[in-house]
Design a protein around this motif. Structure first.
Motif, PDB file in Angstrom:
ATOM      1  N   ALA A  69       0.852  -1.189   0.000  1.00  0.00           N
ATOM      2  CA  ALA A  69       0.000   0.000   0.000  1.00  0.00           C
ATOM      3  C   ALA A  69       0.886   1.236   0.000  1.00  0.00           C
ATOM      4  N   VAL A 114      -7.331  -0.004   4.583  1.00  0.00           N
ATOM      5  CA  VAL A 114      -6.130  -0.253   3.787  1.00  0.00           C
ATOM      6  C   VAL A 114      -4.920  -0.519   4.687  1.00  0.00           C
ATOM      7  N   ALA A 140      -3.076  -4.056   5.004  1.00  0.00           N
ATOM      8  CA  ALA A 140      -1.682  -4.164   4.577  1.00  0.00           C
ATOM      9  C   ALA A 140      -0.789  -4.718   5.674  1.00  0.00           C
ATOM     10  N   VAL A 183      -3.007   0.239  -3.781  1.00  0.00           N
ATOM     11  CA  VAL A 183      -3.074  -0.885  -2.860  1.00  0.00           C
ATOM     12  C   VAL A 183      -3.040  -2.174  -3.664  1.00  0.00           C
TER      13      VAL A 183
END
Length: 617
Positions: free
Chosen positions: A196, A215, A219, A292
């Motif tokens: 990301a 996100v 991640a 991402v």
């Protein structure tokens, strides 16, 4: 360096977000210098440019020149031609990996000045910086200064004044080298292979964004699963985001810098100062605010771009049709990239809001949110009470509270909360009952509460399934454990589809999820902090069980003492004179009563044939 290789470590499909960023900042036909070792797939993404690779490892240079039509220079910065310039210089492996031990050391500033010297007017530099106090070093079990492996022969930390230790120092060094600092992307979960990349301005401007929350958590959750850590990096990353420190505590940064096209900056020169306004609505220099990596069997890198009405999804490259989804016929979930074209829902992540309410023991807010979540699922169900598409997979970590993030029991208007699916691209292959979808979302949340050691307002003796049932009751639903078991099976099927697991891994995952207990640490995480919390929960449970056993033992001991006293009383009464006299008087009466009963039965048996004969007549 004849017996050395830098091309080791983790690699991402397609080069990951780093390759997407490098391809975006490289115009077609540009002269590009890749300074240092990079993923070969990143080189493939730059096929539209004239690429020169500068390496210090002879084996890496030989392999790269043999497999790909690129120019390779081996020998460190001293191998660069003095009279050649490049439109784009990419040092995404950092400057330490450029310098060779077989040449004269020039230091970090010397390497930066050397790369800046070969950058053409109007050119762009993409430079990676590792954060000496970033999240990765915070969760590592070994200190950064104790590395003695071959890869640790150059160790940099906050004590090294020869290199920048934060973004402000990096911008000062870039300006000192004659470059204009531009945009900056925070790299998660590790700077060498980020899954990301998030604009630093967006991290500072939108600390409550549900998208950034999901996100960073996604991640960092699997990013350290292959090695022990001190604490959960996903939890630390989300906490840093909410505190406005998502960029400051990032494991690393990718910084853009530009050389002016002339002594006097022109109007068409690259934008200054990240090109990001204070609201974080635009990316640096017009770039997306977020890249991402979705992972297998996903769709590569997904971008989030800025628009007048907010952030919007974007899938670079051709988008496959929904009917071409490879997992639509044999898995519980599949990916439809064509859906990722609209606006990104704004608001706080529902999981985060519920965690906050649990920590505050705010039952009114929990009741309001869970009631609203269950009602929202009902509103999307068909007449048979089944959910399809993205709503069927709408668990609490993929739903945003779109009413401004309010989490109180009631707002000023009394309006119910508004929910929206954050990532609508994952879809269920078959319709799901509403209760199974609700139970799956609540089970995932209950497992995080119990195994993560979060404080909550319910009994600590509940298992995960029991806590799921209690959460469903808070939502106004009566779920049984059989429905929770079906939800766990659905979670296994969906996770297997998301990760692309084979049958053996799927069976192992099913055993792992079915064995989740409140006294165990979170699954897939070897964290010292979580292990200690799990040990404390086990200690508390053992203390409770020990107290229960002690109470049971005391109860049995008291009952045994009472029984012995009763036996002693009976024995004492049995040996007394009055007991013997009474027994002598009662015994003849018992014998007479017994004889009378026997005579009555004999008389009855004797009269039975005569009675039968009379009945026949």
């Amino acid at each position: 360096m004849l017996a050395w290789s830098d091309l080791t470590g983790r690699r991402l499909p397609g080069g990951g977000p780093l390759a997407a960023l490098a391809a975006r900042v490289t115009p077609a036909g540009a002269r590009v210098l890749l300074a240092g070792p990079h993923d070969p797939e990143l080189v493939d993404r730059l096929a539209h440019a004239d690429v020169t690779c500068l390496l210090r490892s002879w084996p890496d240079g030989s392999a790269l020149a043999e497999d790909r039509p690129v120019r390779v220079v081996v020998g460190g910065p001293g191998g660069l031609p003095a009279d050649e310039t490049f439109d784009v210089v990419i040092a995404a492996a950092g400057l330490d990996a450029v310098e060779s031990v077989e040449g004269t050391p020039v230091g970090w500033d010397g390497l930066l000045r050397r790369l800046a010297a070969v950058l053409a007017p109007g050119g762009t530099l993409l430079l990676r910086l590792d954060n000496p106090v970033g999240l990765t070093r915070m969760v590592d079990t070994a200190p950064w200064y104790a590395g003695r492996d071959d890869a640790d022969w150059a160790i940099g930390g906050a004590l090294d004044a020869g290199r920048p230790a934060n973004l402000e120092q990096a911008r000062e060094r870039l300006a000192g080298a004659g470059l204009r600092p531009g945009g900056c992307f925070a790299a998660y979960p590790e700077p060498a292979a980020p899954t990301a990349l998030v604009d630093a301005g967006a991290l500072a401007a939108r600390p409550g964004s549900g998208l950034l929350d999901a996100v960073l958590h996604g991640a960092c959750a699997p990013g350290h699963g292959d090695r022990p850590v001190l604490q959960d990096p996903a939890r630390l990353a989300v906490d840093a985001l909410h505190a406005g420190l998502g960029a400051a505590l990032a494991p690393g940064w990718l910084v853009l810098a530009h050389r002016a096209a002339s002594a006097v900056p022109a109007a068409d020169d690259p934008p200054d100062a990240a090109g990001t306004d204070p609201t974080g609505k635009t990316g640096p220099g017009g770039l997306p605010v977020l890249w991402v990596q979705t992972g297998p069997p996903g769709i590569g890198v997904v971008e989030v771009t800025a628009a007048a009405d907010g952030w919007r999804w974007r899938v670079p490259g051709p988008v496959a049709a929904a009917t071409d989804a490879p997992f639509a016929t044999r898995a519980a979930a599949w990916r439809d990239p064509a859906v990722l074209t609209g606006a990104v829902p704004q608001g706080r992540l529902l999981r985060t809001v519920l965690l906050d309410a649990c920590l505050r023991r705010d039952l009114a807010a929990l009741r309001r949110l869970l009631h609203g979540y269950a009602a929202w699922l009902d509103a999307h169900a068909d007449d048979a009470g089944r959910l399809t598409g993205a709503t069927a997979l709408a668990s609490l970590d993929n739903v945003v509270l779109a009413d401004g993030g309010a989490c109180t029991a009631r707002d000023a208007t009394g309006a119910p909360p508004v929910f929206a699916v954050l990532d609508p691209s994952w879809r269920a292959s078959d319709p799901w009952p509403v209760d199974v979808t609700l139970a799956r979302g609540l089970w995932r949340f209950a497992a995080a509460l119990a195994t993560g050691g979060y404080a909550h307002p319910w009994s600590s003796t509940l298992d995960v399934a029991g806590l799921t049932v209690v959460l469903a009751g808070t939502a106004g639903r009566d779920l049984d454990r059989a429905t929770v078991t079906a939800a766990v099976d659905a979670e296994v099927a969906v996770t297997a589809a998301l990760r692309g697991l084979d049958n053996a891994d799927r069976v192992a995952l099913a055993d792992e999820l079915r064995a989740v207990e409140p006294t165990a640490p979170p699954t897939g995480l070897d964290s010292h902090q979580q292990l200690r919390e799990a040990w404390l929960r086990q200690k508390a449970e053992l203390t409770r069980v020990t107290a229960l056993l002690r109470w049971t033992e005391e109860l049995l001991t008291s009952r045994e003492r009472a029984l012995r006293r009763a036996e002693a009383t009976i024995n004492l009464l049995s040996g007394s004179l009055s007991y013997r006299v009474g027994r002598l008087a009662i015994t003849p009466a018992r014998l007479a009563k017994r004889g009378a009963r026997a005579a009555k039965r004999r008389a009855k048996d004797a009269l039975a044939p005569r009675r039968d004969e009379q009945e026949q007549q």
